[in-house]
Motif scaffolding. Sequence first.
Motif, PDB file in Angstrom:
ATOM      1  N   UNK A  98       0.864  -1.259  -0.052  1.00  0.00           N
ATOM      2  CA  UNK A  98      -0.098  -0.054  -0.038  1.00  0.00           C
ATOM      3  C   UNK A  98       0.943   1.380   0.077  1.00  0.00           C
ATOM      4  N   UNK A  99       1.918   1.113   0.760  1.00  0.00           N
ATOM      5  CA  UNK A  99       2.842   2.348   0.655  1.00  0.00           C
ATOM      6  C   UNK A  99       3.592   2.801  -0.662  1.00  0.00           C
ATOM      7  N   UNK A 100       3.554   1.690  -1.183  1.00  0.00           N
ATOM      8  CA  UNK A 100       4.300   1.680  -2.856  1.00  0.00           C
ATOM      9  C   UNK A 100       2.921   2.140  -3.576  1.00  0.00           C
ATOM     10  N   UNK A 101       1.691   2.123  -3.421  1.00  0.00           N
ATOM     11  CA  UNK A 101       0.710   2.297  -4.179  1.00  0.00           C
ATOM     12  C   UNK A 101       0.160   1.264  -4.766  1.00  0.00           C
ATOM     13  N   UNK A 102       0.829  -0.014  -4.266  1.00  0.00           N
ATOM     14  CA  UNK A 102       0.158  -1.303  -4.941  1.00  0.00           C
ATOM     15  C   UNK A 102      -1.013  -1.843  -4.407  1.00  0.00           C
ATOM     16  N   UNK A 103      -2.060  -1.442  -4.771  1.00  0.00           N
ATOM     17  CA  UNK A 103      -3.361  -1.952  -4.027  1.00  0.00           C
ATOM     18  C   UNK A 103      -3.839  -3.160  -4.850  1.00  0.00           C
ATOM     19  N   UNK A 104      -3.916  -4.405  -4.245  1.00  0.00           N
ATOM     20  CA  UNK A 104      -4.084  -5.699  -5.028  1.00  0.00           C
ATOM     21  C   UNK A 104      -5.640  -5.697  -5.326  1.00  0.00           C
ATOM     22  N   UNK A 105      -6.596  -5.070  -4.540  1.00  0.00           N
ATOM     23  CA  UNK A 105      -7.972  -5.385  -4.806  1.00  0.00           C
ATOM     24  C   UNK A 105      -8.742  -5.126  -3.360  1.00  0.00           C
ATOM     25  N   UNK A 106     -10.104  -5.337  -3.575  1.00  0.00           N
ATOM     26  CA  UNK A 106     -10.942  -5.239  -2.258  1.00  0.00           C
ATOM     27  C   UNK A 106     -10.654  -6.072  -1.177  1.00  0.00           C
ATOM     28  N   UNK A 107     -10.063  -7.011  -1.278  1.00  0.00           N
ATOM     29  CA  UNK A 107      -9.361  -8.026  -0.060  1.00  0.00           C
ATOM     30  C   UNK A 107      -8.387  -7.798   0.185  1.00  0.00           C
ATOM     31  N   UNK A 108      -7.689  -6.674   0.054  1.00  0.00           N
ATOM     32  CA  UNK A 108      -6.154  -6.326   0.319  1.00  0.00           C
ATOM     33  C   UNK A 108      -5.925  -6.460   1.950  1.00  0.00           C
ATOM     34  N   UNK A 109      -5.317  -7.381   2.267  1.00  0.00           N
ATOM     35  CA  UNK A 109      -5.066  -7.498   3.561  1.00  0.00           C
ATOM     36  C   UNK A 109      -6.063  -8.429   4.381  1.00  0.00           C
ATOM     37  N   UNK A 110      -7.067  -8.971   3.801  1.00  0.00           N
ATOM     38  CA  UNK A 110      -8.007  -9.590   4.603  1.00  0.00           C
ATOM     39  C   UNK A 110      -7.627 -10.896   5.096  1.00  0.00           C
ATOM     40  N   UNK A 111      -8.037 -11.345   6.311  1.00  0.00           N
ATOM     41  CA  UNK A 111      -7.816 -12.737   6.864  1.00  0.00           C
ATOM     42  C   UNK A 111      -8.770 -13.551   6.168  1.00  0.00           C
ATOM     43  N   UNK A 112      -8.238 -14.776   5.796  1.00  0.00           N
ATOM     44  CA  UNK A 112      -9.352 -15.691   4.930  1.00  0.00           C
ATOM     45  C   UNK A 112      -9.192 -17.055   5.047  1.00  0.00           C
ATOM     46  N   UNK A 113     -10.107 -17.723   5.612  1.00  0.00           N
ATOM     47  CA  UNK A 113      -9.888 -19.219   5.850  1.00  0.00           C
ATOM     48  C   UNK A 113     -10.495 -19.986   4.844  1.00  0.00           C
ATOM     49  N   UNK A 114      -9.880 -20.749   3.917  1.00  0.00           N
ATOM     50  CA  UNK A 114     -10.535 -21.088   2.985  1.00  0.00           C
ATOM     51  C   UNK A 114     -10.972 -22.947   3.203  1.00  0.00           C
ATOM     52  N   UNK A 115     -12.030 -22.839   2.535  1.00  0.00           N
ATOM     53  CA  UNK A 115     -12.658 -24.386   2.369  1.00  0.00           C
ATOM     54  C   UNK A 115     -11.965 -25.217   1.346  1.00  0.00           C
TER      55      UNK A 115
END
Length: 507
Positions: A98-115
């Motif tokens: 983010x500091x470099x202006x590299x925003x990956x998408x709306x889930x940037x930094x979200x913790x996600x537990x996958x099925x």
Amino acid sequence: MTSFTNPSSMQAGVSDDPVALLQYRRGGDSRPAYLRELVLYDARRLSGVVKRREVSCVEVMETFLDHIEEHNHSVNAIVELRGRSELLAEAAQRDQQLQRGEYLGWMHGFPHAAKASAKGLRETWGSPIYKNQIATTDDLLVKRIKDAGAIVIGKTNMPEFGLGSQTYNLLYGATATPYDTNRTAGGSSGGAASALALRMVPVADGGDHMGSLRNPAAFCNVVGFRPSWGRIPSPGFVARGSVSGPMGRCVADVAMLLATMAGPDPSAPLAIDEDPEVFTQTLDRDFRGTRIAYVDDWDGYLATEPGILDLIESSFGAFERLGCTVKRALPQYDPAEIWQLFLVWRWWSMTKYASLLDDPEKRKLMKPELIWEIEHGLKLSARDVTEAAEARVAWYQAVTAMFYQYDYVLAPSTQVFPFDKLIHWPSSIAGREMDTYHRWMETVAPWSMTGHPVAAMPVGFDGRGLPTGVQIIGRHRGDRAVLQLAHAFEKQTRWVERVPPPALRQN
């Protein structure tokens, strides 16, 4: 008849302010109070504060990990949780991006537990046979979630091979609904639904064959969405019963996750070739004049626990306030024939595990339900499968005819309330014996076989505080239209927001 609670009485003693619903019992926490409130944010709001750098990804990760540490032991929803230091290091990398202006998408930094399968984590399918198997690649939907900026923190629990709408297995144990931790969260996406309900993850991925998204959503008072077959790409040339789908605590979050998971891919020849960005657009819509059919228990054909239908019918007022008309109607098709059709397709799909039966040692480790499915599948003839394929077309045509008269269909998401998590499956409902391990979930099977989009929405609680839900079924590939009605219904009822699990309510 079991009593149930209407919206006004459930409101009593429960705050309308979602930020006031959590209780935190850890004293001496020096962090600002708002950090602890991050778990209450809907996913889109959380996305906004991260993007604007009002909160760091490290702070988000720390907050959710603290919350998981406090609550996961009570429900056993998240398994294979990765180490805190490793996850915080990845969150720090997201902050640097983010500091470099590299925003990956709306889930940037979200913790996600996958099925679904996630590279580097155990891929057991809840089976002792695969207890040491490590996924070497990400499932396509997990890759897309990661590409949108999420950090996979672990896996969500599921029943062995996803069979049975009760999440338990020999490797990890049973998963409970946070509305009564002695009762099941449903399945197979039970871990995902329970984690969502306890605010341990912002959104979740799930799967649905026989209600594996819809039943847990009902048992945990969250939202599940079974998309049209092909909306989320899956390899293969046959539209089998199982699909992947998004889950969340509000419909708008579910739509956003669908936009991330959906879209064509070269690996999936039957995927729907439509731009998934449509699901990021507003869900608001005028529903005046909308016609809704209500398919209840098919004139008593489906055994249903007292109180289920009462709660669903109590929701009709919310639809009517939107300008809809709700009328009881049944498709012109014998439900007993739909069940036989479902059994054949299910048996046939389970023959992919037939090689496991050839190894006596592996057979010993398989749950009886899986063996039953495979053995029946191996007995099928080519004629059996062909006739089932023809019957599936006939059933689809019957539903298509229904949609000439109605815009949507409502049906129960489940036939029972959450039951004891130590019971593998209900052997009877209202005094009627269940002849298979999954007969008690027959209400979802018809819509699995047609491939129509279905939203699973919370619809209220019985006198014991146990939740249930309703299916909103839409026209062929009418995924956005289903989400729009679900969104409008949600604004009328607000069950998730108003009635959090007991562990999260203020004293």
